[in-house]
Design a protein around this motif. Structure first.
Motif, PDB file in Angstrom:
ATOM      1  N   ALA A 117     -10.669   8.194 -41.540  1.00  0.00           N
ATOM      2  CA  ALA A 117      -9.654   7.136 -41.572  1.00  0.00           C
ATOM      3  C   ALA A 117      -8.911   7.136 -42.908  1.00  0.00           C
ATOM      4  CB  ALA A 117     -10.294   5.783 -41.306  1.00  0.00           C
ATOM      5  N   ALA A 118      -9.643   7.337 -43.993  1.00  0.00           N
ATOM      6  CA  ALA A 118      -9.014   7.348 -45.319  1.00  0.00           C
ATOM      7  C   ALA A 118      -8.056   8.530 -45.462  1.00  0.00           C
ATOM      8  CB  ALA A 118     -10.086   7.403 -46.404  1.00  0.00           C
ATOM      9  N   GLN A 119      -8.473   9.703 -44.995  1.00  0.00           N
ATOM     10  CA  GLN A 119      -7.606  10.876 -45.093  1.00  0.00           C
ATOM     11  C   GLN A 119      -6.365  10.727 -44.215  1.00  0.00           C
ATOM     12  OE1 GLN A 119      -9.421  14.720 -44.683  1.00  0.00           O
ATOM     13  NE2 GLN A 119     -11.084  14.226 -46.094  1.00  0.00           N
ATOM     14  N   HIS A 120      -6.563  10.193 -43.013  1.00  0.00           N
ATOM     15  CA  HIS A 120      -5.411   9.956 -42.126  1.00  0.00           C
ATOM     16  C   HIS A 120      -4.442   8.956 -42.760  1.00  0.00           C
ATOM     17  CE1 HIS A 120      -7.794  11.763 -38.797  1.00  0.00           C
ATOM     18  NE2 HIS A 120      -6.599  12.008 -38.262  1.00  0.00           N
ATOM     19  N   THR A 121      -4.976   7.886 -43.332  1.00  0.00           N
ATOM     20  CA  THR A 121      -4.132   6.846 -43.936  1.00  0.00           C
ATOM     21  C   THR A 121      -3.335   7.409 -45.111  1.00  0.00           C
ATOM     22  OG1 THR A 121      -5.693   5.146 -43.241  1.00  0.00           O
ATOM     23  CG2 THR A 121      -4.157   4.555 -45.002  1.00  0.00           C
ATOM     24  N   LYS A 122      -3.974   8.230 -45.939  1.00  0.00           N
ATOM     25  CA  LYS A 122      -3.268   8.864 -47.055  1.00  0.00           C
ATOM     26  C   LYS A 122      -2.182   9.801 -46.526  1.00  0.00           C
ATOM     27  CE  LYS A 122      -2.810  10.572 -51.333  1.00  0.00           C
ATOM     28  NZ  LYS A 122      -1.402  10.679 -51.556  1.00  0.00           N
ATOM     29  N   LEU A 123      -2.503  10.536 -45.476  1.00  0.00           N
ATOM     30  CA  LEU A 123      -1.525  11.440 -44.867  1.00  0.00           C
ATOM     31  C   LEU A 123      -0.325  10.669 -44.336  1.00  0.00           C
ATOM     32  CD1 LEU A 123      -0.613  14.207 -43.763  1.00  0.00           C
ATOM     33  CD2 LEU A 123      -2.041  13.762 -41.758  1.00  0.00           C
ATOM     34  N   ILE A 124      -0.580   9.552 -43.676  1.00  0.00           N
ATOM     35  CA  ILE A 124       0.515   8.730 -43.135  1.00  0.00           C
ATOM     36  C   ILE A 124       1.404   8.223 -44.270  1.00  0.00           C
ATOM     37  CG2 ILE A 124       1.030   6.541 -41.978  1.00  0.00           C
ATOM     38  CD1 ILE A 124      -1.524   7.155 -40.237  1.00  0.00           C
ATOM     39  N   ALA A 125       0.789   7.772 -45.358  1.00  0.00           N
ATOM     40  CA  ALA A 125       1.577   7.304 -46.508  1.00  0.00           C
ATOM     41  C   ALA A 125       2.438   8.426 -47.070  1.00  0.00           C
ATOM     42  CB  ALA A 125       0.643   6.760 -47.588  1.00  0.00           C
ATOM     43  N   ASP A 126       1.874   9.629 -47.143  1.00  0.00           N
ATOM     44  CA  ASP A 126       2.644  10.763 -47.653  1.00  0.00           C
ATOM     45  C   ASP A 126       3.765  11.162 -46.697  1.00  0.00           C
ATOM     46  OD1 ASP A 126       1.074  10.786 -49.912  1.00  0.00           O
ATOM     47  OD2 ASP A 126      -0.244  12.389 -49.196  1.00  0.00           O
ATOM     48  N   LEU A 127       3.529  11.070 -45.400  1.00  0.00           N
ATOM     49  CA  LEU A 127       4.583  11.360 -44.418  1.00  0.00           C
ATOM     50  C   LEU A 127       5.707  10.332 -44.514  1.00  0.00           C
ATOM     51  CD1 LEU A 127       2.472  12.416 -41.300  1.00  0.00           C
ATOM     52  CD2 LEU A 127       3.930  13.890 -42.702  1.00  0.00           C
ATOM     53  N   LEU A 128       5.348   9.077 -44.751  1.00  0.00           N
ATOM     54  CA  LEU A 128       6.374   8.039 -44.914  1.00  0.00           C
ATOM     55  C   LEU A 128       7.172   8.259 -46.199  1.00  0.00           C
ATOM     56  CD1 LEU A 128       4.457   4.897 -43.617  1.00  0.00           C
ATOM     57  CD2 LEU A 128       6.253   6.195 -42.454  1.00  0.00           C
ATOM     58  N   PHE A 129       6.496   8.734 -47.242  1.00  0.00           N
ATOM     59  CA  PHE A 129       7.210   9.089 -48.474  1.00  0.00           C
ATOM     60  C   PHE A 129       8.204  10.220 -48.198  1.00  0.00           C
ATOM     61  CE2 PHE A 129       7.616  11.868 -52.190  1.00  0.00           C
ATOM     62  CZ  PHE A 129       8.211  10.984 -53.076  1.00  0.00           C
ATOM     63  N   LEU A 130       7.759  11.228 -47.449  1.00  0.00           N
ATOM     64  CA  LEU A 130       8.649  12.329 -47.075  1.00  0.00           C
ATOM     65  C   LEU A 130       9.835  11.809 -46.267  1.00  0.00           C
ATOM     66  CD1 LEU A 130       9.448  15.291 -46.773  1.00  0.00           C
ATOM     67  CD2 LEU A 130       7.807  15.459 -44.891  1.00  0.00           C
ATOM     68  N   SER A 131       9.572  10.865 -45.396  1.00  0.00           N
ATOM     69  CA  SER A 131      10.651  10.265 -44.607  1.00  0.00           C
ATOM     70  C   SER A 131      11.691   9.605 -45.515  1.00  0.00           C
ATOM     71  CB  SER A 131      10.072   9.249 -43.624  1.00  0.00           C
ATOM     72  OG  SER A 131      11.079   8.687 -42.842  1.00  0.00           O
ATOM     73  N   GLU A 132      11.219   8.922 -46.541  1.00  0.00           N
ATOM     74  CA  GLU A 132      12.137   8.305 -47.503  1.00  0.00           C
ATOM     75  C   GLU A 132      12.955   9.371 -48.235  1.00  0.00           C
ATOM     76  OE1 GLU A 132      10.129   5.624 -50.147  1.00  0.00           O
ATOM     77  OE2 GLU A 132       9.170   4.569 -48.490  1.00  0.00           O
ATOM     78  N   GLU A 133      12.308  10.470 -48.585  1.00  0.00           N
ATOM     79  CA  GLU A 133      13.020  11.570 -49.251  1.00  0.00           C
ATOM     80  C   GLU A 133      14.124  12.121 -48.348  1.00  0.00           C
ATOM     81  OE1 GLU A 133      12.666  13.074 -52.393  1.00  0.00           O
ATOM     82  OE2 GLU A 133      11.464  11.305 -52.835  1.00  0.00           O
ATOM     83  N   LEU A 134      13.796  12.275 -47.054  1.00  0.00           N
ATOM     84  CA  LEU A 134      14.795  12.785 -46.114  1.00  0.00           C
ATOM     85  C   LEU A 134      15.937  11.790 -45.930  1.00  0.00           C
ATOM     86  CD1 LEU A 134      12.521  14.397 -43.371  1.00  0.00           C
ATOM     87  CD2 LEU A 134      13.766  15.547 -45.206  1.00  0.00           C
ATOM     88  N   LEU A 135      15.592  10.512 -45.880  1.00  0.00           N
ATOM     89  CA  LEU A 135      16.627   9.484 -45.781  1.00  0.00           C
ATOM     90  C   LEU A 135      17.571   9.553 -46.977  1.00  0.00           C
ATOM     91  CD1 LEU A 135      14.524   6.431 -44.551  1.00  0.00           C
ATOM     92  CD2 LEU A 135      16.429   7.476 -43.325  1.00  0.00           C
ATOM     93  N   ASP A 136      16.987   9.697 -48.148  1.00  0.00           N
ATOM     94  CA  ASP A 136      17.776   9.748 -49.370  1.00  0.00           C
ATOM     95  C   ASP A 136      18.639  11.003 -49.413  1.00  0.00           C
ATOM     96  OD1 ASP A 136      18.570   8.640 -51.795  1.00  0.00           O
ATOM     97  OD2 ASP A 136      17.088   9.777 -52.923  1.00  0.00           O
ATOM     98  N   GLU A 137      18.043  12.134 -49.047  1.00  0.00           N
ATOM     99  CA  GLU A 137      18.774  13.403 -49.102  1.00  0.00           C
ATOM    100  C   GLU A 137      19.933  13.443 -48.114  1.00  0.00           C
ATOM    101  OE1 GLU A 137      17.837  18.040 -48.138  1.00  0.00           O
ATOM    102  OE2 GLU A 137      16.311  16.918 -49.241  1.00  0.00           O
TER     103      GLU A 137
END
Length: 169
Positions: A139-159
């Motif tokens: 659960a902890a690894q999945h949650t960290k992965l989800i947070a990182d994917l959401l960060f990537l989503s923000e990067e794509l939004l910005d780009e």
């Protein structure tokens, strides 16, 4: 003034037309340049929506994978079939993100961030299948992965200029 008195009316109108065209050319040029800039921004926005939508689907499947993995690692073996369905769908969305990123010609930074997250997804999938993780660790690894994917989503939004008040670093 004498020169104007000696000209024919057609010559006077031609000179007036040339002056009016010159006067109109400056604001028209500025307007056309602003329209071209807006079209470029719109193209970037449209191109960016594909990868972002595919990435959000990936986040959804990672969330589902987290829940089913936690139950499976907690001892509920009846969810093994459901987990394989989720992994199949997750792998399909991974391929979709790859295709959309390539199609949108996103930056090397975005592609690199995605490659790292894609590798983590595969590692977590394999660890869950091999039962190498305990439920809380999964659960902890999945949650960290989800947070990182959401960060990537923000990067794509910005780009892709989909964020109105983006901060370029």
């Amino acid at each position: 003034m004498m020169l104007l008195n000696r000209m024919y009316m057609s010559q006077k109108l031609t000179i007036l037309t040339v002056f009016l065209l010159l006067i109109a050319a400056v604001p028209t040029t500025f307007y056309i340049n602003s329209v071209i800039a807006e079209l470029d921004t719109t193209k970037r926005e449209v191109a960016g929506t594909g990868p972002i939508i595919a990435l959000q689907k990936t986040v959804q499947y990672v969330q589902q994978h987290r829940g089913v993995s936690a139950a499976l690692l907690g001892g509920n073996e009846s969810l093994a079939g459901r987990l394989s369905e989720i992994q199949r769908d997750l792998n399909n969305t991974i391929e979709a993100v790859d295709a959309k990123l390539k199609e949108a010609e996103m930056s090397a930074k975005a592609v690199s961030l995605w490659s790292a997250q894609k590798q983590r997804i595969i590692e977590i999938e394999q660890a869950v299948l091999a039962r190498r993780l305990k439920s809380p660790e999964s659960a902890a690894q999945h949650t960290k992965l989800i947070a990182d994917l959401l960060f990537l989503s923000e990067e794509l939004l910005d780009e892709s200029d989909l964020v109105i008040d983006s901060v370029k670093v």
